[in-house]
Motif scaffolding. Sequence first.
Motif, PDB file in Angstrom:
ATOM      1  N   ALA A   4       0.853  -1.184   0.000  1.00 48.33           N
ATOM      2  CA  ALA A   4       0.000   0.000   0.000  1.00 48.33           C
ATOM      3  C   ALA A   4       0.884   1.228   0.000  1.00 48.33           C
ATOM      4  O   ALA A   4       1.986   1.227   0.565  1.00 48.33           O
ATOM      5  N   SER A   5       0.413   2.291  -0.656  1.00 46.07           N
ATOM      6  CA  SER A   5       1.157   3.540  -0.734  1.00 46.07           C
ATOM      7  C   SER A   5       0.409   4.617   0.030  1.00 46.07           C
ATOM      8  O   SER A   5      -0.791   4.826  -0.185  1.00 46.07           O
ATOM      9  N   ALA A  65       4.169  -2.318   3.689  1.00 51.49           N
ATOM     10  CA  ALA A  65       3.876  -3.722   3.428  1.00 51.49           C
ATOM     11  C   ALA A  65       2.448  -4.050   3.846  1.00 51.49           C
ATOM     12  O   ALA A  65       1.881  -3.426   4.744  1.00 51.49           O
ATOM     13  N   GLU A  66       1.843  -5.047   3.173  1.00 53.18           N
ATOM     14  CA  GLU A  66       0.516  -5.501   3.570  1.00 53.18           C
ATOM     15  C   GLU A  66       0.581  -6.026   5.008  1.00 53.18           C
ATOM     16  O   GLU A  66       1.533  -6.706   5.398  1.00 53.18           O
ATOM     17  N   GLY A  67      -0.404  -5.727   5.774  1.00 54.24           N
ATOM     18  CA  GLY A  67      -0.407  -6.140   7.170  1.00 54.24           C
ATOM     19  C   GLY A  67      -0.054  -5.003   8.092  1.00 54.24           C
ATOM     20  O   GLY A  67      -0.456  -4.993   9.260  1.00 54.24           O
ATOM     21  N   ASP A  68       0.686  -4.028   7.575  1.00 55.17           N
ATOM     22  CA  ASP A  68       0.959  -2.821   8.354  1.00 55.17           C
ATOM     23  C   ASP A  68      -0.233  -1.872   8.247  1.00 55.17           C
ATOM     24  O   ASP A  68      -0.958  -1.873   7.243  1.00 55.17           O
ATOM     25  N   ASP A  69      -0.439  -1.084   9.273  1.00 58.06           N
ATOM     26  CA  ASP A  69      -1.482  -0.072   9.258  1.00 58.06           C
ATOM     27  C   ASP A  69      -0.837   1.250   8.823  1.00 58.06           C
ATOM     28  O   ASP A  69      -0.130   1.890   9.604  1.00 58.06           O
ATOM     29  N   LEU A  74       2.088   6.404  10.091  1.00 57.61           N
ATOM     30  CA  LEU A  74       2.278   7.837   9.958  1.00 57.61           C
ATOM     31  C   LEU A  74       2.056   8.545  11.298  1.00 57.61           C
ATOM     32  O   LEU A  74       2.822   9.438  11.667  1.00 57.61           O
ATOM     33  N   GLU A  75       1.023   8.158  12.025  1.00 59.74           N
ATOM     34  CA  GLU A  75       0.749   8.784  13.315  1.00 59.74           C
ATOM     35  C   GLU A  75       1.910   8.580  14.285  1.00 59.74           C
ATOM     36  O   GLU A  75       2.308   9.498  15.011  1.00 59.74           O
ATOM     37  N   GLY A  76       2.486   7.376  14.295  1.00 61.69           N
ATOM     38  CA  GLY A  76       3.618   7.102  15.173  1.00 61.69           C
ATOM     39  C   GLY A  76       4.845   7.918  14.810  1.00 61.69           C
ATOM     40  O   GLY A  76       5.554   8.435  15.680  1.00 61.69           O
ATOM     41  N   ALA A  77       5.092   8.059  13.498  1.00 63.89           N
ATOM     42  CA  ALA A  77       6.243   8.843  13.042  1.00 63.89           C
ATOM     43  C   ALA A  77       6.060  10.317  13.378  1.00 63.89           C
ATOM     44  O   ALA A  77       7.007  11.000  13.785  1.00 63.89           O
ATOM     45  N   CYS A  78       4.851  10.826  13.207  1.00 64.91           N
ATOM     46  CA  CYS A  78       4.583  12.230  13.533  1.00 64.91           C
ATOM     47  C   CYS A  78       4.728  12.481  15.026  1.00 64.91           C
ATOM     48  O   CYS A  78       5.298  13.496  15.460  1.00 64.91           O
TER      49      CYS A  78
END
Length: 298
Positions: A4-5, A65-69, A74-78
């Motif tokens: 997914a992108s 990757a598939e399976g990742d949310d 993005l929320e965690g990185a921010c």
Amino acid sequence: MALASLVFELGSGDAAPLTDALLERGALSVSAEDAHSGTDREQALFDEPGEAGAWTRLRLRVLCAEGDDPRALLEGACAATGIALPEAVRIEPLAERDWVRETQAQFEPIRICEGFWIVPSWHTLPEPGALALSLDPGIAFGTGSHPSTRLCLKWLKHHVRADDSVLDYGCGSGILAIAAMKLGAARSVGVDIDPGAVRAARENAERNRVACEFFDSRATFAIEADIVVANILANPLKLLAPLLARCARERGRIALSGLLEAQEQEVQSAYAAWFDFEPPAREEGWSCLSGVKRAASR
């Protein structure tokens, strides 16, 4: 594995820390482009560093990757970087594809000149009996597809002799140093500022069964070469003029590429104290300057 992108926009000052945080949390890749690309607000960037400002606003594409949310990623990185969550975040699913096959399909054998080819490892040589370099696309610059690389390869084919020593400064993939050995040079040395390029060049030399020497540019090395070749960019070429002149023996040859036709005079002027130049070779707007070092010009 389906992918997914994650696509969103943000200010350029936040791009680097957020990219690092995304990769640390499992993103497969992060690419950036001008958020205004294709509009009248698009900002052009050029080959030379420092000639144009960076994009003020970026569009980032994050491969997950598939399976990742993706949104949780993005929320965690921010949160980790203190950067506000971007607005208008899109998640674009990517269909299952054979990425290896599709990537390989983009790279065909490259004819440098008659009897001289660059051939990816998954292809056969189109011209039986021709000289061939086996080279796959990788992290280091130099697959033979760029005009400046082809100009240097053609020049080497016409000038390398059996007893020559060759220095390839800014060797990238090692393509020019390897070609010199394939063309009959006695010794070929490559130097690059990027340790990854040095590793790739050593692997490429092994694949081509030639004994080249490759060094990090910060390491100590000594060579007085019959041929010095540098396929970089105009500004580094100008700065390197005294060093490359010292590395060339008297009556030795030099070839300089990675410059545009409009940059020929300024680069040639930087080397004029040591070398007498021949008419430049040109291809698709790119140039290769070549000359001979004058005697007693150290």
